[in-house]
Design an enzyme around this catalytic site. Structure first.
Site, PDB file in Angstrom:
ATOM      1  N   ASP A   1       3.138   9.233   0.380  1.00 12.63           N
ATOM      2  CA  ASP A   1       3.553   9.050   1.851  1.00 12.63           C
ATOM      3  C   ASP A   1       5.105   8.862   1.829  1.00 12.63           C
ATOM      4  O   ASP A   1       5.724   8.268   2.810  1.00 12.63           O
ATOM      5  CB  ASP A   1       2.733   8.187   2.556  1.00 12.63           C
ATOM      6  CG  ASP A   1       3.151   6.978   2.058  1.00 12.63           C
ATOM      7  OD1 ASP A   1       3.861   6.688   0.875  1.00 12.63           O
ATOM      8  OD2 ASP A   1       2.496   5.786   2.501  1.00 12.63           O
TER       9      ASP A   1
ATOM     10  N   ASP B   1       9.286   6.177   4.479  1.00 15.99           N
ATOM     11  CA  ASP B   1       8.178   5.795   3.872  1.00 15.99           C
ATOM     12  C   ASP B   1       6.857   5.318   5.220  1.00 15.99           C
ATOM     13  O   ASP B   1       7.253   4.678   5.947  1.00 15.99           O
ATOM     14  CB  ASP B   1       8.523   4.501   3.102  1.00 15.99           C
ATOM     15  CG  ASP B   1       7.355   4.169   2.353  1.00 15.99           C
ATOM     16  OD1 ASP B   1       6.249   4.911   2.381  1.00 15.99           O
ATOM     17  OD2 ASP B   1       7.227   3.024   1.847  1.00 15.99           O
TER      18      ASP B   1
END
Length: 169
Positions: A145, A102
């Site tokens: 993301d 992440d």
């Protein structure tokens, strides 16, 4: 093929050649009858349509499983891979690990530099992550993301080393 009589037809879809069919006979066999040539032409047309349908189906399947920005597996494909690898690991009593990647504060890149720069950063990140991984590892983009790596036959200690290499990349 050697000597003989050949009957060759291109297969096509929407006026684009997508294959070819060929029949041949020995050099002493009779010429192709007109009816056989006409039938062969119709068969070539049908093969062209079938080949186009197969190509379109494969493209739809690729699009359904692939993240368009990075070319990685998408969330749907990741879920299928994770289930299959979990089942395989359970059956063979082997190890299986996963790593979640992440990107902290990624929203700031989009806010400051625009989405085109953010897209470039994500695609470059995906490329770097792939470069670190083994061929058997499966990387997917599961969110904006967020990425997940499935690591077959990998114990926690090995997964931690791979995670560190990913972080450095």
């Amino acid at each position: 093929i050697g000597e003989g009589r050949r009957l060759l037809r291109a297969t096509a879809f929407r006026h684009r050649i997508n294959g070819a069919l060929m029949l041949w006979r020995g050099e002493h066999d009779p010429a192709w009858p007109v009816g056989d040539v006409a039938l062969f032409d119709r068969i070539a047309t049908q093969f062209g349509l079938a080949l186009a349908q197969i190509a379109l189906q494969q493209e739809l399947e690729r699009q359904a499983r692939t993240d368009p920005l990075t070319g990685l597996l998408n969330r749907r494909a990741h879920t299928e891979v994770l289930v299959a690898e979990s089942d395989r690991a359970r059956r063979s009593a082997s190890s299986l690990s996963a790593i979640v990647v992440d990107c902290d504060d990624f929203k700031g890149i989009n806010d400051r530099h625009g989405h085109s720069v953010g897209d470039y950063v994500l695609s470059q990140l995906a490329r770097r992550l792939v470069d670190v991984l083994r061929p058997s590892d499966r990387l997917a983009r599961v969110g904006g993301d967020e990425f997940v790596v499935v690591l077959p036959d990998t114990r926690v200690v090995e997964a931690a080393l791979i995670a560190d290499r990913l972080r450095q990349a």
